[in-house]
Scaffold this motif. Sequence first.
Motif, mmCIF file in Angstrom:
data_model
loop_
_atom_site.group_PDB
_atom_site.id
_atom_site.type_symbol
_atom_site.label_atom_id
_atom_site.label_comp_id
_atom_site.label_asym_id
_atom_site.label_seq_id
_atom_site.Cartn_x
_atom_site.Cartn_y
_atom_site.Cartn_z
ATOM 1 N N CYS A 64 0.819 -1.221 0.000
ATOM 2 C CA CYS A 64 0.000 0.000 0.000
ATOM 3 C C CYS A 64 0.849 1.266 0.000
ATOM 4 C CB CYS A 64 -0.912 0.025 1.226
ATOM 5 S SG CYS A 64 -2.199 -1.240 1.247
ATOM 6 N N TRP A 65 2.053 1.178 0.513
ATOM 7 C CA TRP A 65 2.888 2.342 0.781
ATOM 8 C C TRP A 65 3.067 3.281 -0.415
ATOM 9 C CZ3 TRP A 65 3.900 3.594 5.651
ATOM 10 C CH2 TRP A 65 4.887 4.558 5.922
ATOM 11 N N PRO A 66 3.483 2.788 -1.596
ATOM 12 C CA PRO A 66 3.694 3.725 -2.708
ATOM 13 C C PRO A 66 2.425 4.451 -3.138
ATOM 14 C CG PRO A 66 3.885 1.452 -3.465
ATOM 15 C CD PRO A 66 3.852 1.409 -1.971
ATOM 16 N N HIS A 67 1.279 3.784 -3.044
ATOM 17 C CA HIS A 67 0.008 4.428 -3.402
ATOM 18 C C HIS A 67 -0.349 5.508 -2.382
ATOM 19 C CE1 HIS A 67 -0.559 1.351 -6.449
ATOM 20 N NE2 HIS A 67 -0.301 0.439 -5.529
ATOM 21 N N MET A 68 -0.145 5.208 -1.119
ATOM 22 C CA MET A 68 -0.444 6.185 -0.070
ATOM 23 C C MET A 68 0.500 7.384 -0.157
ATOM 24 S SD MET A 68 -1.310 3.707 3.201
ATOM 25 C CE MET A 68 -2.868 2.803 3.274
ATOM 26 N N ARG A 69 1.758 7.134 -0.445
ATOM 27 C CA ARG A 69 2.708 8.242 -0.589
ATOM 28 C C ARG A 69 2.334 9.127 -1.772
ATOM 29 N NH1 ARG A 69 8.854 7.120 -0.730
ATOM 30 N NH2 ARG A 69 8.783 9.379 -0.475
ATOM 31 N N ALA A 70 1.955 8.504 -2.879
ATOM 32 C CA ALA A 70 1.624 9.271 -4.083
ATOM 33 C C ALA A 70 0.400 10.148 -3.869
ATOM 34 C CB ALA A 70 1.402 8.322 -5.259
ATOM 35 N N GLN A 71 -0.581 9.637 -3.131
ATOM 36 C CA GLN A 71 -1.804 10.424 -2.907
ATOM 37 C C GLN A 71 -1.716 11.298 -1.656
ATOM 38 O OE1 GLN A 71 -4.214 6.911 -2.896
ATOM 39 N NE2 GLN A 71 -4.292 6.741 -0.679
ATOM 40 N N LYS A 72 -0.577 11.201 -0.937
ATOM 41 C CA LYS A 72 -0.349 12.000 0.280
ATOM 42 C C LYS A 72 -1.426 11.738 1.330
ATOM 43 C CE LYS A 72 3.306 14.071 -1.335
ATOM 44 N NZ LYS A 72 4.650 13.761 -0.814
ATOM 45 N N TYR A 73 -1.844 10.495 1.427
ATOM 46 C CA TYR A 73 -2.852 10.129 2.425
ATOM 47 C C TYR A 73 -2.818 8.625 2.639
ATOM 48 C CZ TYR A 73 -7.243 9.858 5.008
ATOM 49 O OH TYR A 73 -8.180 9.653 5.990
ATOM 50 N N GLY A 74 -2.797 8.222 3.888
ATOM 51 C CA GLY A 74 -2.884 6.807 4.211
ATOM 52 C C GLY A 74 -3.141 6.603 5.685
ATOM 53 N N ARG A 75 -3.852 5.532 5.980
ATOM 54 C CA ARG A 75 -4.112 5.156 7.365
ATOM 55 C C ARG A 75 -3.829 3.653 7.485
ATOM 56 N NH1 ARG A 75 -3.945 9.825 7.300
ATOM 57 N NH2 ARG A 75 -5.443 11.376 8.064
ATOM 58 N N ILE A 76 -2.901 3.297 8.363
ATOM 59 C CA ILE A 76 -2.529 1.897 8.562
ATOM 60 C C ILE A 76 -2.711 1.542 10.024
ATOM 61 C CG2 ILE A 76 -0.639 0.209 8.486
ATOM 62 C CD1 ILE A 76 0.573 1.868 6.184
ATOM 63 N N VAL A 77 -3.380 0.431 10.275
ATOM 64 C CA VAL A 77 -3.505 -0.079 11.639
ATOM 65 C C VAL A 77 -2.904 -1.477 11.702
ATOM 66 C CG1 VAL A 77 -5.133 -0.953 13.367
ATOM 67 C CG2 VAL A 77 -5.468 1.308 12.385
ATOM 68 N N LEU A 78 -2.044 -1.672 12.674
ATOM 69 C CA LEU A 78 -1.477 -2.972 12.985
ATOM 70 C C LEU A 78 -2.214 -3.517 14.198
ATOM 71 C CD1 LEU A 78 2.225 -1.764 12.780
ATOM 72 C CD2 LEU A 78 0.921 -2.864 10.952
ATOM 73 N N THR A 79 -2.357 -4.822 14.294
ATOM 74 C CA THR A 79 -3.064 -5.411 15.427
ATOM 75 C C THR A 79 -2.080 -6.108 16.357
ATOM 76 O OG1 THR A 79 -5.051 -5.724 14.090
ATOM 77 C CG2 THR A 79 -4.904 -6.964 16.139
ATOM 78 N N SER A 80 -1.992 -5.595 17.571
ATOM 79 C CA SER A 80 -1.160 -6.213 18.598
ATOM 80 C C SER A 80 -2.064 -7.008 19.536
ATOM 81 C CB SER A 80 -0.353 -5.145 19.343
ATOM 82 O OG SER A 80 0.547 -5.739 20.253
ATOM 83 N N SER A 81 -1.592 -7.272 20.726
ATOM 84 C CA SER A 81 -2.354 -8.060 21.686
ATOM 85 C C SER A 81 -1.725 -7.909 23.059
ATOM 86 C CB SER A 81 -2.336 -9.539 21.278
ATOM 87 O OG SER A 81 -2.780 -10.368 22.328
ATOM 88 N N ALA A 82 -2.529 -8.109 24.092
ATOM 89 C CA ALA A 82 -1.983 -8.133 25.447
ATOM 90 C C ALA A 82 -0.952 -9.241 25.592
ATOM 91 C CB ALA A 82 -3.110 -8.316 26.458
ATOM 92 N N SER A 83 -1.050 -10.284 24.768
ATOM 93 C CA SER A 83 -0.054 -11.357 24.807
ATOM 94 C C SER A 83 1.321 -10.846 24.408
ATOM 95 C CB SER A 83 -0.467 -12.502 23.870
ATOM 96 O OG SER A 83 -1.660 -13.084 24.315
ATOM 97 N N GLY A 84 1.359 -9.850 23.529
ATOM 98 C CA GLY A 84 2.630 -9.253 23.132
ATOM 99 C C GLY A 84 3.060 -8.150 24.074
#
Length: 307
Positions: free
Chosen positions: A135-155
């Motif tokens: 997704c990165w190059p598309h988000m950089r080109a449009q100057k907009y992006g939202r990324i969420v990573l999923t962690s956990s209490a286990s980590g």
Amino acid sequence: MSIRFDGRVAIVTGAGVGLGRSHALGLAARGAKVVVNDLGVGRDGAGQSSEAADAVVAEIEAMGGEAFAHGADVSDEAAVEDMVAQAVDRWGRVDIAVNNAGILLDKTFGKMEMRAFAKVVDVHLIGSANVAHACWPHMRAQKYGRIVLTSSASGLYGNFGQSNYGAAKAAMLGLMNVLHMEGARDGIRVNTLAPTAATRMTADLLPEAAQELLAPETITPGLLVLVSEDAPSQMIMGAGAGSYAETRIYETRGITLMDEDNTPEAVAARLNDIRDPQDQEQLGDAFGQTRKYALSAAKARGLKLDW
């Protein structure tokens, strides 16, 4: 303030069931076009089916939204690149990436085969990196992006029998911190969600009453904030049962030992001082720690360091 995603394109991995399904439906209900990614495997990664993803697409279309299913294995870089390319070909952009796909192969560390350790890391960590990278190059080109990573209490805090899962989930923090820095100038905001939900991943761990309280739908509102127009960046949001909190990493003030006093015995004798939480602080980046230690050493020696 109404949070909407009209005109936005979102990719949600592991979206056939549980949290991913809830996230996909929540985004679609507020106007987003959604790629429903799901390999259709069991929670141990076995099997494969498009049935669950297709069902979520049907739900979105029934509410008047737009969606398509893609069965990419997120640990397969080429398959992920194809998924992102299809989204861009169909809708012209990709704005939101929700990394939710995951598997469990729980065992105590002494009994775990390393291929099981690597498989869980591949799906959770490498899979998240693959999606973000595509997704990165598309988000950089449009100057907009939202990324969420999923962690956990286990980590974040640990959980018996989950060394592979815990390691992969803790790694999300490091990935978030760097992507937040590298994406800031191009309008890309990166956050981490640490959910506690009643899903098939936790079905054997929670009493029935708790499962009712911890429905995935109680978490999705927080996710929607993390991918919204006014989203924060570099936030670790804990979420479950309608409760929300922020997890932060602090460093204590610590001590400085000089020259011949800098011995293992001296460190051991001062552990309580090293661990004293008074005046603990957040550090902005890795270099902030380097600066802190150099300044502390200079001050202890009566030196002035212009830094």
